[in-house]
Design a protein around this motif. Structure first.
Motif, short mmCIF file in Angstrom:
data_model
loop_
_atom_site.label_atom_id
_atom_site.label_comp_id
_atom_site.label_asym_id
_atom_site.label_seq_id
_atom_site.Cartn_x
_atom_site.Cartn_y
_atom_site.Cartn_z
N TYR A 369 0.85 -1.19 0.00
CA TYR A 369 0.00 0.00 0.00
C TYR A 369 0.88 1.24 0.00
O TYR A 369 2.06 1.18 0.33
CB TYR A 369 -0.92 0.02 1.22
CG TYR A 369 -1.67 -1.27 1.47
CD1 TYR A 369 -2.16 -2.04 0.41
CD2 TYR A 369 -1.91 -1.72 2.76
CE1 TYR A 369 -2.86 -3.21 0.64
CE2 TYR A 369 -2.61 -2.90 3.01
CZ TYR A 369 -3.08 -3.63 1.94
OH TYR A 369 -3.77 -4.80 2.17
N LEU A 370 0.31 2.38 -0.30
CA LEU A 370 1.08 3.62 -0.36
C LEU A 370 0.22 4.77 0.14
O LEU A 370 -0.80 5.11 -0.47
CB LEU A 370 1.55 3.89 -1.80
CG LEU A 370 2.48 5.08 -2.02
CD1 LEU A 370 3.70 5.03 -1.10
CD2 LEU A 370 2.91 5.13 -3.48
N GLY A 371 0.64 5.37 1.26
CA GLY A 371 -0.10 6.48 1.84
C GLY A 371 -0.01 7.74 1.00
O GLY A 371 1.03 8.05 0.41
N GLN A 372 -1.10 8.48 0.96
CA GLN A 372 -1.19 9.67 0.12
C GLN A 372 -0.18 10.74 0.52
O GLN A 372 0.27 11.52 -0.32
CB GLN A 372 -2.61 10.22 0.21
CG GLN A 372 -2.87 11.47 -0.61
CD GLN A 372 -4.32 11.88 -0.56
OE1 GLN A 372 -5.13 11.45 -1.38
NE2 GLN A 372 -4.69 12.70 0.42
N ALA A 373 0.21 10.80 1.79
CA ALA A 373 1.12 11.84 2.27
C ALA A 373 2.53 11.69 1.71
O ALA A 373 3.30 12.66 1.69
CB ALA A 373 1.16 11.85 3.79
N SER A 374 2.89 10.50 1.27
CA SER A 374 4.23 10.30 0.74
C SER A 374 4.37 10.96 -0.63
O SER A 374 3.47 10.86 -1.48
CB SER A 374 4.53 8.80 0.59
OG SER A 374 5.72 8.61 -0.14
N PRO A 375 5.49 11.64 -0.87
CA PRO A 375 5.73 12.21 -2.21
C PRO A 375 5.72 11.15 -3.31
O PRO A 375 5.47 11.46 -4.48
CB PRO A 375 7.11 12.85 -2.06
CG PRO A 375 7.29 13.07 -0.60
CD PRO A 375 6.57 11.96 0.07
N VAL A 376 5.98 9.90 -2.93
CA VAL A 376 6.02 8.82 -3.92
C VAL A 376 4.62 8.53 -4.46
O VAL A 376 4.47 8.06 -5.59
CB VAL A 376 6.63 7.55 -3.28
CG1 VAL A 376 6.64 6.39 -4.26
CG2 VAL A 376 8.05 7.84 -2.80
N PHE A 377 3.60 8.85 -3.68
CA PHE A 377 2.23 8.53 -4.09
C PHE A 377 1.89 9.18 -5.43
O PHE A 377 1.34 8.54 -6.33
CB PHE A 377 1.24 8.99 -3.01
CG PHE A 377 -0.20 8.70 -3.35
CD1 PHE A 377 -0.79 7.52 -2.93
CD2 PHE A 377 -0.96 9.59 -4.10
CE1 PHE A 377 -2.11 7.24 -3.24
CE2 PHE A 377 -2.28 9.32 -4.41
CZ PHE A 377 -2.86 8.13 -3.99
N LYS A 378 2.21 10.46 -5.58
CA LYS A 378 1.87 11.18 -6.80
C LYS A 378 2.53 10.54 -8.01
O LYS A 378 1.91 10.36 -9.06
CB LYS A 378 2.28 12.64 -6.68
CG LYS A 378 1.91 13.48 -7.90
CD LYS A 378 2.30 14.93 -7.72
CE LYS A 378 1.92 15.76 -8.94
NZ LYS A 378 2.33 17.18 -8.81
N MET A 379 3.81 10.19 -7.86
CA MET A 379 4.53 9.55 -8.96
C MET A 379 3.89 8.22 -9.33
O MET A 379 3.63 7.93 -10.51
CB MET A 379 5.99 9.33 -8.56
CG MET A 379 6.84 8.61 -9.61
SD MET A 379 6.68 6.78 -9.62
CE MET A 379 7.31 6.38 -7.98
N ALA A 380 3.58 7.39 -8.32
CA ALA A 380 3.01 6.08 -8.58
C ALA A 380 1.63 6.19 -9.22
O ALA A 380 1.28 5.41 -10.11
CB ALA A 380 2.93 5.29 -7.27
N ALA A 381 0.85 7.19 -8.79
CA ALA A 381 -0.47 7.39 -9.36
C ALA A 381 -0.38 7.81 -10.83
O ALA A 381 -1.10 7.31 -11.69
CB ALA A 381 -1.24 8.43 -8.55
#
Length: 766
Positions: A369-381
C-alpha cells in the motif's frame, strides 16, 4: 453458502437445479477424459429434452492418483483470470485408461478411478482405488448443480443476468467417521466437519472464523484430498448443510476441482504440491532467533542497539533483527524510505549493527500500500502503478493509511518499480522482507491494469503475485536458497515463497492454542515453514505465558519475538528477574536447544521440502495416519518426523498429551514411555513434553552450542534411540547440501561414521 432448508425445502431466495440424469457419456479422442451431459430432470422421451437446463461434467485423468472434475452450466461464460500457476516444476506423465463394463464406465488415472453408474437415470459417480481396495467418496443424487439468487419466477427474467447471482456447486459424500482438515490457516476446530468455511483472505486476527491464508485444499482421513482450482471466493459446507456431504460452491458458471488419492496423507500432499508447487529452500540462519522492534513502539538506533546488547549479555544470540513499521515515516507507509529523523544514515546504521557481531541479518516490514502523504504517491499514481476505480480515479481508502492506494501488480511496470524499491533496501543491507497485509483487496468499483482479470479472483490471488515479486527479488540479489520473506497473506501456491507467520494473536494461552491450530491446518496444505508471534501480538503477556510461548515458538521452524504496543525482549516482561526460571534464562535455554537441533532440523527441512510436508508444526496424522486419535490432536505436533512436542497451556505447568504406538523417550530425562496412551505431566519453564520416537538416529550439535550456522558434521552428538537395522539420519551441511547418511546395519553398527568430523560421539539410548 447454503441452498437448502433442511433436506426437503429450498432455502428462501434461492432456486436450485440438480443434475438428475447422465444422458450421454462422450470419450475425448485422446482417451484421457470423459464428458457427461447431465439434464436437470429425468429424460424419458424426446420431448423431455426441451426447455431443460443441462450441466456438463468433465472427468480427466491428470496424472497418477489425480482426477479432475469440472462442472459447467453455461460454457459460453468468460473464464477470466487469474488462474493458479499449476505444475511449476513440470507435469508428470499420466497413466490414463477408459473402460466399460456391466458396472458402468470407468476412467482410471493410475491408482485412482471414477466409475459412472450404467443406468442413465441413476446419478452415481464413485471415486475409488483402481485396484478396488478402497472407496473414497461419491457424487450421488442431487450432488451436482447450479443455483440462482434471487430465485427467478420465469426463465425470461434470466435474459438480464445482471440482476441475479449464479452459483455452481458439488456435494461429495462424507463417510462415517470421516474427518476433514486444511483449507488454509484456520484457527477453529482442527476437524472441519460441521463447519461452514469461506475461503476469502481477511485481516481478522486469530480469534475468529476469518483467515489471512485461505487455501482451497482439504485433506480427508480416508486417504484422499481435494484441491479446488480457483482463487475466487469458495464457500464450503463441511457436513454443515447435509451432514453426510461436503458442499463446495462458487459464484459463476463453472467449478473445477482435483481429487487426489494417496493413499497415505504424505502421498496426498506430495501430489498436491506437484500441482501447486513446493517450498523453496530457506537458509540455515533463518532458523535462528528473530527479534522485532514490535509494531507501534517508539525506537531509534540507540533503542535497537540496547536491545541487541541486552540480549547478548544474557547469552541470547539474535540471528535477525527486524524493523517493524516505524522505520518508515508516519502516514508514508509504505514508500520504502527510512524516516531520516529517526534513522539519518540507514546504510551506516545497518553496517554498524552487523559489524558489532550482535546480529547477522536485517529484516524490514513492508506492505503493498502507499499512503497519500508520501511524495512517492503522486509519482506512482501518475505512472499507473496503483489500482484504479472504474471511473479512472485512483482507488483510495482511509482504512489503515490515510488516502492509501494499492500497488497494481497486474501492471508489469508497477511490479518493476516495486522490485526496484526492494533493491534499494537490499543496497542498504537488508537481507529479508516481512510482507505484511495484502488481504483487504477490493473487488467492487475497481479496474485493474490488466482488463482480463476478474476482480473477485484477484482478491485472494493478490497475495501470490505480491509475495512472488518480493521473493524473486530476494533470490536475484541474495541467491536462490538465501531468500526469506515473512508473509501474512497467502493462497494456494504461496508455499513456494517461504515463510509464513500466523498473524495477529492475543497474549493468552487460548490464542497460543488458536495459533497452533492455524499452523497445523496450514501445514496440511503443503506449507513447509511457519512461525508465530512469540508471546502473542496484542496485549501484554504475563511472564508465565511469555515463557510457555517461548518454548513453543523455539520449536517451530522459525522463531520470532514480536508484539504490538509493547516490546518482547525478556527483561521487559518480568522486570529483569535474575532467577533460573526468569524470562531471560528461559529464552536463552530454548534458543540454545534449537541451535543444538540444527543438524536434525536442517536435514528434516530438506525432506519436508521434497515431500511438500510441514517441518513444524506437523500434524500428528501425517506420521500416524492409521491411529484414529491422531486426526483429532490439535494441542501437540511433530517437529520433523522424529520429535514430538506438546506445548504447555496452563500456568501450573500441567499438560496432557498423546503418545502414539511405540516407545517414546523423554529428550530431557531419558525416561521411556510406551504408547498408545494419554499422558499427564507437570513442567517448569525449562522443559515441556519433548519425546523422541523409537528407531531414531538423532544428530545434535555439541553441548553449549549457541550458533545457528556451524559445521553440522563436526563435534556432533549422535543419539541412537532404540535404533534397529535400517534406522538412518540424513547428514547435511549448513548450506543444505546432503553429505551422506548414518545408518544402522544388520550388526547394529553405525555405517557412515567416517563422515563425522572432530570429536563427534555416538550415544546409545535404550
Amino acid at each position: 453458502m447454503k441452498f437448502r432448508d433442511g433436506m426437503w425445502l429450498p432455502i428462501e431466495g434461492k432456486r436450485t437445479e440438480y443434475a438428475e440424469d447422465i444422458y450421454t457419456i462422450t470419450k475425448r479422442p485422446d482417451g484421457r477424459a470423459l464428458s457427461l451431459l447431465c439434464p436437470t430432470k429425468h429424460v424419458r422421451s424426446r420431448g423431455d429434452t426441451l426447455n431443460l437446463p443441462t450441466v456438463t461434467l468433465d472427468l480427466e485423468a491428470v496424472f497418477d492418483g489425480v482426477i479432475s472434475v469440472e462442472v459447467t452450466h453455461w460454457s459460453g461464460a468468460a473464464n477470466k483470470g487469474p488462474h493458479f500457476d499449476l505444475f511449476p516444476d513440470g507435469k508428470p506423465q499420466d497413466d490414463a485408461s477408459i473402460s466399460v463394463s456391466d458396472k458402468g464406465t470407468t476412467i482410471a488415472s493410475g491408482s485412482v478411478s471414477a466409475t459412472i453408474h450404467p443406468d442413465q437415470h441413476t446419478f452415481d459417480i464413485r471415486f475409488h482405488a483402481t485396484d478396488g481396495s478402497k472407496h473414497l467418496t461419491s457424487l450421488l443424487n442431487r450432488s451436482v448443480g447450479f443455483a440462482y439468487g434471487p430465485a427467478p419466477s420465469t426463465p425470461i427474467q434470466l435474459d438480464d443476468m445482471r440482476n441475479f447471482d449464479h452459483y455452481v456447486f458439488t456435494q461429495t459424500t462424507l463417510g462415517v467417521g470421516e474427518t476433514v482438515h486444511g483449507l488454509g490457516e484456520r484457527f477453529g476446530a482442527f476437524n472441519k466437519v460441521g463447519q461452514s468455511v469461506t475461503l476469502w483472505n481477511s485481516d481478522g486476527g486469530t480469534s475468529s472464523e476469518q483467515a489471512y491464508k485461505n487455501v482451497s485444499f482439504w485433506l480427508s482421513n480416508r486417504g484422499y484430498g481435494v484441491f479446488i482450482d480457483t482463487p475466487d471466493k469458495v464457500d464450503l459446507e463441511v457436513g454443515s448443510e447435509r451432514s453426510c456431504r461436503v458442499q463446495t460452491s462458487v459464484k459463476g458458471q463453472r467449478l473445477k476441482w482435483y481429487l487426489i488419492y494417496g493413499p497415505s496423507p504424505k502421498e496426498v500432499l506430495y501430489k498436491y504440491t506437484t500441482l501447486t508447487g513446493r517450498a523453496g529452500r530457506v537458509p540455515a540462519w533463518s532458523f535462528g532467533l528473530w527479534l522485532s522492534t514490535s509494531f507501534t513502539t517508539s525506537y531509534d538506533e540507540k533503542t535497537v542497539s540496547s536491545f541487541l546488547e541486552g540480549m547478548a549479555t544474557r547469552d541470547i544470540p539474535v540471528e535477525v533483527f527486524h524493523y517493524d513499521c516505524f522505520w518508515l515515516k508516519a502516514f508514508h507507509w509504505c514508500d520504502f524510505v527510512f524516516d531520516t529523523e529517526m534513522f539519518p544514515e540507514p546504510s551506516n546504521m545497518i553496517s554498524r549493527l552487523k559489524s558489532s557481531g550482535l546480529v547477522k541479518k536485517i529484516c524490514v516490514w513492508t506492505n503493498p500500500y502507499l499512503g497519500q502523504a508520501s511524495p512517492v504517491f503522486k509519482m506512482a499514481a501518475e505512472k499507473g502503478y496503483l489500482l484504479r476505480r472504474k471511473n479512472g480515479d485512483i482507488w483510495q481508502t482511509d482504512l489503515w493509511q490515510a488516502g492509501m492506494g494499492i500497488v497494481d501488480f497486474t501492471n508489469p511496470e508497477a511490479t518493476k518499480w516495486f522490485v526496484s524499491c526492494m533493491e534499494t533496501l537490499f543496497d542498504t543491507g537488508v537481507s529479508a522482507i516481512k510482507t505484511d497485509f495484502g488481504e483487504r483487496i477490493p473487488v467492487d468499483d475497481v479496474q485493474w491494469f490488466d482488463p482480463s482479470v476478474d476482480p473477485s479472483k484477484m482478491h485472494n490471488y493478490y497475495s501470490f503475485v505480491y509475495n512472488k515479486a518480493v521473493y524473486e527479488a530476494l533470490q536475484k540479489r541474495h541467491g536462490k536458497c538465501e531468500a526469506v520473506v515473512f508473509a501474512r497473506a497467502s493462497t494456494a501456491g504461496c508455499q513456494r515463497f517461504p515463510l509464513q507467520w500466523g498473524g495477529d494473536c492475543e497474549s493468552t494461552p487460548e490464542a497460543m492454542a488458536e495459533s497452533l491450530r492455524g499452523g497445523l491446518s496450514l501445514g496440511l496444505c503443503g506449507f513447509s515453514f511457519w512461525s508465530v508471534d512469540i508471546g502473542g501480538f496484542e496485549g501484554y503477556p504475563s511472564p508465565w505465558i511469555y515463557k510457555r510461548w517461548v518454548a513453543f515458538g523455539l520449536l517451530t521452524s522459525h522463531s520470532r519475538l514480536h508484539g504490538s504496543n509493547s516490546y518482547r525482549v525478556p527483561w521487559t516482561i518480568d522486570n529483569d528477574d535474575q532467577g533460573e526460571q526468569s524470562c531471560a534464562k528461559t529464552l536463552a535455554r530454548w534458543t540454545a536447544l534449537k541451535a543444538r537441533l540444527m543438524p536434525y532440523l536442517y536435514a528434516q527441512a530438506a525432506e519436508a521440502i521434497a515431500g511438500g510436508l510441514p517441518l513444524s508444526v506437523r500434524a500428528m496424522c501425517l506420521e500416524f495416519p492409521e491411529d484414529p486419535t491422531s486426526w483429532y490432536l490439535d494441542r501437540q505436533f511433530m517437529l520433523g518426523s522424529k520429535l514430538l512436542v506438546a506445548p504447555v497451556f496452563e500456568e501450573t505447568g500441567d499438560v496432557e498429551f498423546y503418545l502414539p504406538e511405540g516407545r517414546w523417550t523423554n529428550f530431557f530425562t531419558g525416561e521411556v514411555k510406551s504408547g498408545p496412551r494419554w499422558v499427564k505431566e507437570k513442567h517448569d519453564f525449562d522443559t515441556l513434553p519433548f519425546y523422541v520416537r523409537e528407531n531414531t538416529v538423532l544428530v545434535l550439535g555439541k553441548e553449549g552450542e549457541r550458533r545457528t550456522v556451524y559445521n553440522y558434521l563436526e563435534d556432533v552428538e549422535v543419539r541412537l534411540y532404540h535404533a534397529t537395522t535400517g534406522a538412518e539420519a540424513q547428514l547435511v551441511d549448513s548450506d543444505g547440501n546432503e553429505k551422506g547418511r548414518l545408518k544402522i546395519d544388520t550388526n547394529s553398527s553405525v555405517i557412515g561414521q567416517d563422515l563425522l568430523q572432530g570429536n563427534s560421539s555416538i550415544q546409545i539410548i535404550s
